[in-house]
Structure formats: C-alpha cells, structure tokens
Design a protein around this motif. Structure first.
Motif: not given
Length: 229
Positions: A93-95, A146-147, A165-169
């Motif tokens: 996902s992306c944020q 992906v952030l 905060t986001f758990g991004g890779a």
C-alpha cells in the motif's frame, strides 16, 4: 494499455531503448511515449519529482492513453532496518506521511473527509512483481508499505518516527500520489522501489553508480512483469 512511470531518467532511457514503434506526445508540459514493449501496448515516461507531478502525470496517462494498469519504479530510502542498499520494496500500500491535520483530531497521514488514506496496491500486480523480482533480483525483494511526502528524509530520528507511526518499509516522494490517482480512477497499481540507503543513514555506495544499478534492476523487473501480465 499498461502505464510505466519511472522516477529517474536512467530508467526511462532503458525503457525507451526497448520500446518499439513508439510515438512521443506532450501533455501538461510532460512527455509520454506510447508503443510496444515485450509484446505489450505500453505508455512510458518520467513524471518528475514530488506528489503533484506524479498525480498529474498519472491522470494524463489514464485520460489520454487509457492505461488500465500502472507500474511505478524508482528509488527510496529504507525505513525498515532489515533492508539493505539495493534491496527492492514492492508496495502493499501507499500513504502520504506529510498529510498532517492532527490539530483537528485526525491521525497523522489521514486525509479529512475521505474513507481511504492508505491505498492498497493491486494484489495481482503485487504477486506478479514479487515473482518478477525473484527472477531479476533473487533474495533482494520484499513486500511492504511505501510512504510518500514532499520531503527528502535524511534525519535518522525522522526515519524512526515514520517507521513507528506508519509501519512503512521505505519513504520516497511520489508513490502515494500515483496510488491515490489510480484509486480514484479504479486503475490497479503497484510501486517498485530500490533502496538507496539504510534506515541508519549509512551508505557504502556512490549514488551515481547506484542509480545505474537501480535503473538496470528496475528495468529487469518490469521486463519480467510484462512477460507475466
């Protein structure tokens, strides 16, 4: 029609070198190349830096060239401490990490008045990208969030905060804009990013040399994906 967006000119040059019977079109001050690549009808191009460029480029691809899938490639900075330089992250996902309306009571990263702020990648494209990645770069690919933000993240404390905060890779500057645009148009997407640095800020490669390596790897993955789509 498959849309392939590269973040680096080196990537686009490799794609254009293999593109057959292509036509160049300019829209909104950006260039698009439509033709045949490995037997598939594709539109290829470089969107430029940042979320606005990425969103506009993707929307034109959808409106003008009727793409029904979008593959987005480029480089990113690692947030996951297990990622090494040169590893590949395939988006689940992306944020947007820089969307911040917390004074109004919204969690960081949440866009007000929208049901979705974390846009899932297409599961089938994720599967295909993962298979292609294992062929092109065995043992170097993993799936993750992906952030994106209009910021170049170099502060290790910020890296840690984004991870927590986001758990991004990984983090970069365009993927979430591509994801949101695709979601608004009901077009499947996947983002494929090569890590240019580790989460601890260390780097043992020259970035110019890495860019060439990353471009070759991204091209190889796209090549393998097109065989499977």
């Amino acid at each position: 029609m498959i849309g392939i967006i590269g973040a680096m000119q080196e990537e686009v040059d490799l794609l254009l070198a293999a593109l057959q019977d292509f036509v160049e079109v300019e829209r909104s001050g950006m260039r698009y190349y439509t033709g045949s690549l490995h037997g598939k009808n594709v539109t290829v191009g470089k969107c430029g830096v940042g979320k606005v460029n990425a969103a506009v480029y993707t929307q034109v691809m959808i409106d003008r060239f009727s793409v029904n899938k979008v593959l987005f490639t480029g480089v990113a900075g690692a947030l996951d401490p297990e990622l090494e330089i040169g590893d590949i992250v395939i988006s689940t996902s992306c944020q947007q990490h820089d969307m911040d309306v917390t004074p109004l009571g919204y969690p960081k990263g949440v866009i007000p008045y929208q049901e979705v702020s974390d846009w899932p990648a297409d599961p089938e494209l994720v599967r295909i990208a993962s298979e292609a990645g294992e062929t092109a770069a065995p043992g170097r690919c993993r799936k993750g969030k992906v952030l994106s933000g209009d910021q170049f993240i170099a502060d290790r404390e910020v890296v840690k905060q984004l991870r927590e905060t986001f758990g991004g890779a990984c983090t970069e500057m365009e993927g979430a804009a591509v994801a949101q645009t695709c979601a608004m148009n009901q077009v499947p997407y996947v983002v494929i990013r090569s890590m240019s640095d580790k989460a601890n800020g260390s780097a043992s490669v020259n970035f110019a040399e890495f860019t060439v390596e990353a471009s070759n790897r991204s091209y190889a993955i796209v090549h393998e994906m097109l065989k499977r789509i």
